[in-house]
Design a protein around this motif. Structure first.
Motif, PDB file in Angstrom:
ATOM      1  N   ALA A   1      -3.232  11.135  -5.094  1.00 51.46           N
ATOM      2  CA  ALA A   1      -4.525  10.616  -4.536  1.00 51.46           C
ATOM      3  C   ALA A   1      -4.588   9.066  -4.486  1.00 51.46           C
ATOM      4  O   ALA A   1      -5.202   8.527  -3.734  1.00 51.46           O
ATOM      5  N   HIS A   2      -3.558   8.621  -4.957  1.00 51.28           N
ATOM      6  CA  HIS A   2      -3.746   6.831  -5.250  1.00 51.28           C
ATOM      7  C   HIS A   2      -3.175   6.233  -4.059  1.00 51.28           C
ATOM      8  O   HIS A   2      -3.145   5.323  -3.925  1.00 51.28           O
ATOM      9  N   LYS A   3      -2.295   7.254  -3.263  1.00 50.15           N
ATOM     10  CA  LYS A   3      -1.769   6.741  -2.045  1.00 50.15           C
ATOM     11  C   LYS A   3      -2.970   6.575  -0.918  1.00 50.15           C
ATOM     12  O   LYS A   3      -2.709   5.931   0.153  1.00 50.15           O
TER      13      LYS A   3
ATOM     14  N   ASN B   1       9.121   8.688   5.013  1.00 47.16           N
ATOM     15  CA  ASN B   1       9.805   7.901   4.083  1.00 47.16           C
ATOM     16  C   ASN B   1       9.045   6.670   3.455  1.00 47.16           C
ATOM     17  O   ASN B   1       8.724   5.708   4.138  1.00 47.16           O
ATOM     18  N   ASN B   2       8.944   6.515   2.061  1.00 50.53           N
ATOM     19  CA  ASN B   2       8.190   5.482   1.449  1.00 50.53           C
ATOM     20  C   ASN B   2       8.963   3.973   1.413  1.00 50.53           C
ATOM     21  O   ASN B   2       8.051   3.289   1.618  1.00 50.53           O
ATOM     22  N   GLU B   3      10.129   4.205   1.794  1.00 52.32           N
ATOM     23  CA  GLU B   3      10.750   2.842   2.140  1.00 52.32           C
ATOM     24  C   GLU B   3      10.844   2.250   3.517  1.00 52.32           C
ATOM     25  O   GLU B   3      10.557   0.993   3.938  1.00 52.32           O
TER      26      GLU B   3
ATOM     27  N   SER C   1       8.150  20.018   1.890  1.00 42.92           N
ATOM     28  CA  SER C   1       8.127  18.474   2.407  1.00 42.92           C
ATOM     29  C   SER C   1       7.187  17.610   1.611  1.00 42.92           C
ATOM     30  O   SER C   1       5.974  18.044   1.333  1.00 42.92           O
ATOM     31  N   ASP C   2       7.747  16.692   1.041  1.00 44.62           N
ATOM     32  CA  ASP C   2       6.911  15.770   0.126  1.00 44.62           C
ATOM     33  C   ASP C   2       6.364  14.878   1.428  1.00 44.62           C
ATOM     34  O   ASP C   2       6.627  14.264   2.132  1.00 44.62           O
ATOM     35  N   MET C   3       5.008  15.136   1.481  1.00 49.42           N
ATOM     36  CA  MET C   3       4.088  14.438   2.241  1.00 49.42           C
ATOM     37  C   MET C   3       3.111  13.240   1.628  1.00 49.42           C
ATOM     38  O   MET C   3       2.054  12.905   2.262  1.00 49.42           O
TER      39      MET C   3
ATOM     40  N   ASN D   1       0.785  -1.104   0.116  1.00 49.38           N
ATOM     41  CA  ASN D   1      -0.065  -0.121  -0.036  1.00 49.38           C
ATOM     42  C   ASN D   1       0.662   1.251  -0.010  1.00 49.38           C
ATOM     43  O   ASN D   1       0.269   2.242  -0.068  1.00 49.38           O
ATOM     44  N   ALA D   2       2.100   1.256   0.367  1.00 48.51           N
ATOM     45  CA  ALA D   2       2.891   2.313   0.226  1.00 48.51           C
ATOM     46  C   ALA D   2       3.304   2.595  -1.491  1.00 48.51           C
ATOM     47  O   ALA D   2       3.496   3.699  -1.665  1.00 48.51           O
ATOM     48  N   ALA D   3       3.215   1.662  -2.282  1.00 52.03           N
ATOM     49  CA  ALA D   3       3.277   1.840  -3.830  1.00 52.03           C
ATOM     50  C   ALA D   3       1.918   2.388  -4.155  1.00 52.03           C
ATOM     51  O   ALA D   3       2.064   3.392  -5.063  1.00 52.03           O
TER      52      ALA D   3
HETATM   53  N1  PLP Z   1       7.253  10.807  -3.083  1.00 52.63           N
HETATM   54  C1  PLP Z   1       7.015   9.755  -2.263  1.00 52.63           C
HETATM   55  C2  PLP Z   1       7.403   9.793  -0.891  1.00 52.63           C
HETATM   56  C3  PLP Z   1       6.312   8.731  -2.881  1.00 52.63           C
HETATM   57  O1  PLP Z   1       6.232   7.676  -2.175  1.00 52.63           O
HETATM   58  C4  PLP Z   1       6.058   8.637  -4.249  1.00 52.63           C
HETATM   59  C5  PLP Z   1       5.495   7.508  -4.918  1.00 52.63           C
HETATM   60  O2  PLP Z   1       5.816   6.293  -4.582  1.00 52.63           O
HETATM   61  C6  PLP Z   1       6.067   9.827  -4.843  1.00 52.63           C
HETATM   62  C7  PLP Z   1       6.737  11.014  -4.263  1.00 52.63           C
HETATM   63  C8  PLP Z   1       5.742   9.952  -6.258  1.00 52.63           C
HETATM   64  O3  PLP Z   1       4.373   9.790  -6.400  1.00 52.63           O
HETATM   65  P1  PLP Z   1       3.610   9.670  -7.927  1.00 52.63           P
HETATM   66  O4  PLP Z   1       4.107   8.586  -8.523  1.00 52.63           O
HETATM   67  O5  PLP Z   1       2.369   9.208  -7.252  1.00 52.63           O
HETATM   68  O6  PLP Z   1       3.609  10.979  -8.524  1.00 52.63           O
END
Ligand code: PLP
Length: 375
Positions: free
Chosen positions: A198-200, A148-150, A173-175, A6-8
């Motif tokens: 939105a897809h997150k 962080n996404n990872e 800040s990337d939220m 779901n983080a993807a």
């Molecule tokens: N920033 C973070 C922290 C993300 O996890 C992602 C997507 O995985 C993005 C930016 C980019 O999002 P998108 O691919 O929907 O533009």
């Protein structure tokens, strides 16, 4: 399929789907047209903007709809460097590639100085170091993500924002990973600029937004018909925008309930992993400080650890080995590398959503027991 990625991206919420279907059928006017059909599409967009702005406690005029977060990120970084004359960026080594590559892109055009805030192995930023960097050059753009996404590690963006305000340095800040999971009140010590996809949060793919505080001025990346108050031209994705607003409404309505459920899932899974596989190495897991839906661990060589993603996939369990945007490409994670984790051994990321169940976790633990026997 058991979906732990779901983080993807997240599955579309059924309520969002149904709402979008109605709009797709009935709402086809171009929002720039002056007739009733156009005006009605325009109202839909402005209502969506007001809804999202209200939840984030900002002004509707500070929200600009974009395609995905990547577009919002590129617009923000490129647009601010171009307009402001700032020539120094202070960032971290664990930002998403959407941010890192946008910085590389502007770096090719403008002579930028890049500085990286020190992080410890749990991804805690050294805020004194940030202050030192800002003291050297207060005229900097600070770019530090929220979650962080990872690894799920979370930067203290309110403290960072206070520091940036003190030095009058704009803060982006990337939220993307925290939107819809936390209240994220941007009015009170929030960043000056942020973004969302939105897809997150169980919304549709291909739509997002840029939040730009009224105190910050940037140049647009995409020009044309002047939509989005000249910040992002192109006929608006009305279905996507309305779907995103609906996803926000649902996320805030059910936030407490979902957060409790997902936190319990994560804690249950972490306990099971620790008791069944004591040699696993948990990456940047700060217990209560990290994202409540994400677990990342490396599998050392004491276990049979080859082709784990593929083997889990064969058991109908979808997880990720790192950044989703890298999936399909086996490459060491720049995030784990920056945190000095051992990138010669595989890492797995399990990320949960409101749709996951304890039965799915039990099934996965049993699957892992079959895969991770000791060498
Ligand atoms: N920033 C973070 C922290 C993300 O996890 C992602 C997507 O995985 C993005 C930016 C980019 O999002 P998108 O691919 O929907 O533009």
């Amino acid at each position: 399929m058991i979906y732990f990625d779901n983080a993807a991206t997240t599955p579309l919420d059924t309520e969002v789907y149904e709402y979008m279907c109605t709009i797709m059928k009935e709402q086809y006017g171009n929002p720039s047209s002056v007739h009733a059909l156009g005006r009605s599409s325009k109202v839909l967009i402005e209502d969506s903007r007001s809804l999202i702005a209200g939840l984030l406690k900002v002004q509707p005029s500070e929200i600009y709809f974009t395609s995905t977060a990547t577009e919002a990120i590129t617009t923000a970084i490129f647009g601010l460097i171009r307009k402001s004359g700032i020539r120094r960026i202070i960032t971290s080594a664990i930002e998403h590639h959407a941010v890192q590559h946008a910085i590389d892109f502007v770096h090719k055009i403008y002579p930028l100085q890049l500085s990286f805030v020190r992080l410890d192995k749990n991804a805690n930023p050294d805020l004194e170091h940030l202050e030192d960097l800002l003291t050297e050059n207060p005229s900097s753009l600070v770019i530090l993500m929220h979650a962080n996404n990872e690894t799920g590690s979370v930067f203290p963006i309110n403290s960072i924002s206070k520091i940036c305000k003190h030095y009058h340095a704009p803060f982006f800040s990337d939220m993307v990973q925290s939107m819809g999971k936390y209240e994220n009140d941007l009015s009170d010590n929030g960043p000056d600029i942020t973004c969302c996809s939105a897809h997150k949060l169980h919304g549709p793919k291909g739509v997002g937004f840029l939040y730009l505080s009224k105190n910050v001025s940037i140049s647009p990346l995409i020009t044309g018909g002047g939509q989005e108050r000249n910040m992002r031209s192109g006929t608006e994705n009305i279905y996507g925008i309305a779907g995103m607003a609906k996803a926000f409404e649902i996320a805030y309505r059910d936030m407490k309930k979902n957060r409790e459920h997902i936190t319990k899932l994560k804690n249950y899974f972490a306990d099971k992993l620790k008791s069944n596989f004591p040699e696993l190495i948990f990456n940047a897991q700060n217990d209560t400080k990290g994202l409540y839906n994400l677990i990342n661990f490396s599998v050392p060589d004491v276990y049979k650890n080859k082709m784990l993603l593929e083997k889990l996939d064969m058991q109908q369990i979808a997880v990720s080995g790192g950044s989703a945007c890298n999936s399909g490409v086996v490459k060491a994670s720049h995030v784990l590398e920056a945190l000095n984790a051992d990138t010669n051994i595989p890492a797995l990321r399990f990320s949960f959503s409101k749709y996951n169940t304890f039965e799915e976790l039990d099934f996965s633990i049993e699957a892992l027991k079959k895969l991770l026997f000791k060498n």
